[in-house]
Each structure stands twice: as structure tokens, then as C-alpha cells.
Design an enzyme around this catalytic site. Sequence first.
Site, PDB file in Angstrom:
ATOM      1  N   HIS A  68      99.083 102.134  79.568  1.00 33.86           N
ATOM      2  CA  HIS A  68      98.225 101.326  78.690  1.00 33.86           C
ATOM      3  C   HIS A  68      98.242 101.782  77.229  1.00 33.86           C
ATOM      4  CE1 HIS A  68      95.635 104.789  79.449  1.00 33.86           C
ATOM      5  NE2 HIS A  68      95.036 104.476  78.317  1.00 33.86           N
TER       6      HIS A  68
HETATM    7  C1  UD1 Z   1      90.664 103.441  75.646  1.00 34.64           C
HETATM    8  C2  UD1 Z   1      90.846 104.785  74.946  1.00 34.64           C
HETATM    9  C3  UD1 Z   1      91.987 105.547  75.622  1.00 34.64           C
HETATM   10  C4  UD1 Z   1      91.773 105.643  77.117  1.00 34.64           C
HETATM   11  C5  UD1 Z   1      91.600 104.249  77.676  1.00 34.64           C
HETATM   12  C6  UD1 Z   1      91.358 104.254  79.171  1.00 34.64           C
HETATM   13  C7  UD1 Z   1      90.367 104.750  72.521  1.00 34.64           C
HETATM   14  C8  UD1 Z   1      90.958 104.808  71.179  1.00 34.64           C
HETATM   15  N1  UD1 Z   1      91.224 104.611  73.537  1.00 34.64           N
HETATM   16  O1  UD1 Z   1      91.850 102.673  75.407  1.00 34.64           O
HETATM   17  O2  UD1 Z   1      92.030 106.845  75.082  1.00 34.64           O
HETATM   18  O3  UD1 Z   1      92.883 106.271  77.711  1.00 34.64           O
HETATM   19  O4  UD1 Z   1      90.463 103.645  77.019  1.00 34.64           O
HETATM   20  O5  UD1 Z   1      91.232 102.960  79.654  1.00 34.64           O
HETATM   21  O6  UD1 Z   1      89.161 104.843  72.662  1.00 34.64           O
HETATM   22  N2  UD1 Z   1      89.492  95.507  77.345  1.00 34.64           N
HETATM   23  C9  UD1 Z   1      89.055  94.660  78.329  1.00 34.64           C
HETATM   24  N3  UD1 Z   1      87.995  95.055  79.080  1.00 34.64           N
HETATM   25  C10 UD1 Z   1      87.361  96.220  78.877  1.00 34.64           C
HETATM   26  C11 UD1 Z   1      87.812  97.056  77.849  1.00 34.64           C
HETATM   27  C12 UD1 Z   1      88.864  96.687  77.100  1.00 34.64           C
HETATM   28  O7  UD1 Z   1      89.593  93.599  78.575  1.00 34.64           O
HETATM   29  O8  UD1 Z   1      86.408  96.522  79.611  1.00 34.64           O
HETATM   30  C13 UD1 Z   1      90.633  95.094  76.518  1.00 34.64           C
HETATM   31  C14 UD1 Z   1      90.187  94.529  75.205  1.00 34.64           C
HETATM   32  O9  UD1 Z   1      90.961  93.449  74.897  1.00 34.64           O
HETATM   33  C15 UD1 Z   1      90.460  95.631  74.212  1.00 34.64           C
HETATM   34  C16 UD1 Z   1      91.640  96.347  74.859  1.00 34.64           C
HETATM   35  O10 UD1 Z   1      91.451  96.209  76.274  1.00 34.64           O
HETATM   36  O11 UD1 Z   1      90.765  95.159  72.956  1.00 34.64           O
HETATM   37  C17 UD1 Z   1      91.637  97.782  74.515  1.00 34.64           C
HETATM   38  O12 UD1 Z   1      90.395  98.394  74.864  1.00 34.64           O
HETATM   39  P1  UD1 Z   1      89.874  99.686  74.070  1.00 34.64           P
HETATM   40  O13 UD1 Z   1      88.672 100.250  74.709  1.00 34.64           O
HETATM   41  O14 UD1 Z   1      89.793  99.390  72.642  1.00 34.64           O
HETATM   42  O15 UD1 Z   1      91.053 100.708  74.260  1.00 34.64           O
HETATM   43  P2  UD1 Z   1      91.869 101.091  75.573  1.00 34.64           P
HETATM   44  O16 UD1 Z   1      93.245 100.628  75.403  1.00 34.64           O
HETATM   45  O17 UD1 Z   1      91.145 100.733  76.827  1.00 34.64           O
END
Ligand code: UD1
Length: 366
Positions: free
Chosen positions: A208
Site C-alpha cells: 500500500h
Molecule cells: C497510513 C499510514 C501508513 C500506514 C497505513 C496502514 C500515514 C502517512 N500513512 O497510510 O504509514 O502503513 O496507514 O494502513 O499516516 N482510505 C479508505 N478508508 C480508510 C482509510 C483510508 O478508503 O479507512 C483511503 C483514502 O482514500 C485515503 C487513502 O486510503 O486517501 C490513504 O489513507 P491514509 O490514511 O491517508 O494513508 P494510508 O495509505 O492508509
Amino acid sequence: MPKRLDLVVGARPNFMKAAPLMEEFRKQPDKFQPRLIHSGQHYDAKLSQLFFDELKMPQPDVYLGVGSGTHAVQTAKIMTSLEELWIKQPPDMIIVFGDVNSTMAAAIVAAKLCIKIAHVEAGLRSFDIAMPEEINRIVTDRLSDILFISEPSGTINLKNEGVPDEKTVFVGNIMIDSLITHLEAARKSTLLDELGIRSKQYIAMTMHRPANVDNEEILSSLITVFNQIGKVCPIIFPCHPRTKKNMEAFGLFDKMDSKAIRVIEPLGYLDFLRLQSEARLVLTDSGGIQEETTYLNIPCITMRENTERPVTVEVGSNIITGVDPQKILEAAQKSLGGKSKSGRIPEKWDGKTAFRIVEYLSDYFD
Ligand code: UD1
């Protein structure tokens, strides 16, 4: 008066780090009054609520509900919500975990309100400033009053950055506390039966990281190599929402050989623990999974150019290949061909990290 401690969590990898500490604090209600704050960075049930249920964590006392956004938007929303809360109800100390945006946002707000900060899993460095997590780690450590370290590299890195020794303490890896507590329950997971797969006859994969999944060309070349590896040993791929969204946008699901790679929904904690503990090999770009496979002594190939967790390579079962498809293929072939890497459990990854943290804090406040 018990000390008011605010534990801030936001994303999936935080929950298994906060759970053992909440549990330990609750044993000493005369000394500590912990409050759990969930930023809402992860809000999908499969990335959040399921973990609270399985880890038997109390529901958050405060839920900020910030949701997704660009880094600046997400960080700013967490900061404004926390500032409002802490101006009204300042705790004696905040405790933050790991390296997600919620960790750094909380640290900045607390520092400006002169609230003490403890960082659990301090000192890890990938030395790759292009990783959002590296920025979060550096800023959080710089602002923290107490830095709880999980592996020897943390001590060295913080020393090199000029952090005074008296602020740092090597307590071990708190995520392993959760793993040890839940391994028995994970063995009872019915996931393998549900998927119709057998122990040691599959590869477990997660991916991811923005560096791997946000660029069409890179993601596409990775899928080509997974198709090849999956022909030798099938890959089970619980797919993170970020990866899924990008695969759809780039039209890459069609490129995937469904016999070689089986894409499934993100798994809960117990099911994923079972999946990795019985895998023949793990392919990942995660941070925490490098540590869990090291504890379980499952061969792990990390598809990144670096690791902030070098003990998993020096002592554990982890190999760093970078994202060159050829190198990933060679490492997987070698591992599947019987030359898999085996390792040992690093020092203080013994299930007692939360206990050590609480003991330290008890003395600190005395
Ligand atoms: C985050 C952490 C990463 C961790 C990962 C585990 C940061 C910078 N990154 O990355 O270190 O390894 O979590 O999962 O904090 N989204 C959903 N549903 C959710 C959450 C996110 O659909 O419940 C989608 C959204 O479109 C979002 C994208 O995933 O924009 C990224 O989510 P985000 O929390 O920003 O970062 P991760 O890639 O999950």
C-alpha cells in the site's frame, strides 16, 4: 491525583500498539487515567472498528472523525480538532505511536500547548525523506520528551541526532506484546478453510506504500512479477483501499492473473496473523509486517529500497529487495526453492514492553 494521559491513535498500525498500553494503565487506576483519542484517519470498519473489537480495546473516549484528505488537509484537521480539545481539557501527557499522520499532528499540537509528549516506537529511520512516515517520525521525535525505543538502531539514530540520553529508553517492541497475546486466538481463525488454502502452500502479500501503488508504471510492473511468482506458489493479497482505488483507476485488475493472485478484502488482526503465521513466504511493503514475520520467523521479502527496522534484516527473517521486479522475482524464487531466510527474535521483543513503559512512566511522574 492520577495522571491524565491522552493516547492518540488514527490508523490501522496504531491500534495494536495502543491496546497493550491501555490494558496496562487500567491496572493502576490510582496512578493513571488514560483517555483514548481516535483521529478517524482510518474510518473503514475493516481498517478500524474490527481492530478495536478483536484487540478488545475500549471504544475511543474521543473520536475526531477527520477522514481522508491530502496530507496537509488531514494533518490540519487533526491539529485543529486536537487543539480545541486540549485547550479545554489539557492532559498531563500525550502518548503517540509509530509514524502516521495522526502521530505527528498530535505531537505538534501538544508541543505548542506545552503538554508533555511520549513517543512509542521512537528513533526508527529509513533515511528516505520522500516517505511521509519518515517526516512524521523525525518531527515527532524532535518534539517528544520521552522516546520509547523498539530496536537498537533507534538508540543509535537518536544519539546521532543529538537527542540527550536521558530522554530515550529502550523498552522493546510493543506490537509484539499484541502479537503474543493474540496468537492463540489467531490459531483458531477459520480463514484458511474459508479460502480453501493449506498451511505453507501460499504466499501472503500486502502492498500500500505510495511509492509502490501511486505510480501506474511501477504498479503495473509489480503486478507482472506477482503473476510470475504466483504461478509457482499462489499469492493471497488482502488489498488496502489505497491500492484498490489505484488498481481500478489504472485498469490493472484485468492485468492480474486471478489464478496466481487472489485479491481479498483487508483482513482483521486475527485473520491476518493466522495468514502470515502459516505462509510459506510473505511479500510486503509494510513496516509492521517486517517485525511480525521476524517474530514468527516467516521469510519476508520487503519490496522497498530501505527499511527503518534494520533489526529485522540483521537478526530476523527479512530481506530488502527494493522494487526492481527482477530482484523481487529472484528473491522469491530463491525462498520458494528452499533457500529461505531464517532468523532470531530481537532483544526485548518479549511481550513485556507495555509493562516496561508503564513502570518507566510511574517512576517519571514520581
Ligand atoms: C497510513 C499510514 C501508513 C500506514 C497505513 C496502514 C500515514 C502517512 N500513512 O497510510 O504509514 O502503513 O496507514 O494502513 O499516516 N482510505 C479508505 N478508508 C480508510 C482509510 C483510508 O478508503 O479507512 C483511503 C483514502 O482514500 C485515503 C487513502 O486510503 O486517501 C490513504 O489513507 P491514509 O490514511 O491517508 O494513508 P494510508 O495509505 O492508509
